[in-house]
Design a protein around this motif. Sequence first.
Motif, short mmCIF file in Angstrom:
data_model
loop_
_atom_site.label_atom_id
_atom_site.label_comp_id
_atom_site.label_asym_id
_atom_site.label_seq_id
_atom_site.Cartn_x
_atom_site.Cartn_y
_atom_site.Cartn_z
N UNK A 1 0.86 -1.18 0.00
CA UNK A 1 0.00 0.00 0.00
C UNK A 1 0.89 1.22 0.00
N UNK A 2 0.58 2.22 -0.81
CA UNK A 2 1.41 3.41 -0.87
C UNK A 2 0.56 4.65 -1.09
N UNK A 3 1.05 5.77 -0.50
CA UNK A 3 0.34 7.04 -0.58
C UNK A 3 1.32 8.16 -0.26
N UNK A 4 1.11 9.32 -0.85
CA UNK A 4 1.94 10.48 -0.55
C UNK A 4 1.64 11.03 0.83
N UNK B 1 -10.17 11.08 7.26
CA UNK B 1 -10.51 12.29 6.53
C UNK B 1 -9.74 12.40 5.23
N UNK B 2 -8.46 12.02 5.23
CA UNK B 2 -7.60 12.17 4.07
C UNK B 2 -7.09 10.80 3.62
N UNK B 3 -6.50 10.76 2.43
CA UNK B 3 -6.09 9.47 1.86
C UNK B 3 -5.09 8.71 2.74
N UNK B 4 -4.06 9.33 3.30
CA UNK B 4 -3.16 8.56 4.16
C UNK B 4 -3.87 7.90 5.34
N UNK C 1 4.02 2.05 2.27
CA UNK C 1 4.94 3.12 1.87
C UNK C 1 4.24 4.46 1.97
N UNK C 2 4.64 5.26 2.96
CA UNK C 2 4.18 6.64 3.08
C UNK C 2 5.29 7.50 2.49
#
Length: 284
Positions: free
Chosen positions: A201-204, A231-234, A254-255
């Motif tokens: 899983x990965x996100x900015x 609330x937000x994607x992460x 992965x953040x």
Amino acid sequence: MNVDTSRRTGAPELHVYDLGKTPIRALSSDTRFAYCLYVPPSISEGGAPPELLVVQHGTGRGFTDYRDDFAAFARWHNVMILAPLFPVGPQGDGNRDGFKYMIEGDIRYDHVLLSMVDEVAERYGCDFSKFALFGYSGGGHFAHRFLMLHADRLFAVSIGAPGSVTLLDPTRDWWVGTRNFAEIFGKEIDIEKMKQVKVQMLVGKVDLETWEITHKVGGKYWMPDANHAGKVRPERLDSLRRSFEQSGIEVRFDLIPNMGHDGRRAVGRVEEFMDRVLAERRDA
């Protein structure tokens, strides 16, 4: 010009346009949908058969861009890239989001993808009974729900920054949870098979915009608890991670620092993950 593939057992004769970055092709079984490929040189050079990586577009439908981004990796790792196109509004209503939730009218998008995979496998004489899947944003929606439906067809999945997530939660209905999953899809989620799939899983880290992902009363996909995962994607992706891990499914999370909502910037992280997965798979 035709290309001799006779050195590969069972491989059909291919045209030059069937190799490298291919043209866009309509799906034979349902021409509302289309796809393009990157086909590595091994197909025509008598080498080992390739693995398959499906790269699923998001809301913007930049499917050829993702195909092109992964082409160099695919060439050097002997991987075929399949990039589906699920166009906006196949029901004639302009809906951009149907593919993300798997069912839209008479369409089962998971079945559409499997038809594409089977069509490509037959044309190129390959065994794609198991493949890898990457999706970002809207494609991340699709990727984690496809995993719940067809873990037996995947050896790896990379889930990138979905705007909304379906948690492995038997106390809430689909799409927020999985309580009525079997009623909707005619099958139970197979957690044991999900455990066998390598999951990223990965996100900015600064993917913090909420305007596109906040469900509102009266919206097409509104339902109770539609925003409860965060609330937000992460936050939402971390909720999905915890949901998976509570069920015993291992996740690489992965953040990505200094990255907003930009799937093409995430390609390098996906390639790193897939490189390791492919090496382990081929060693085994």
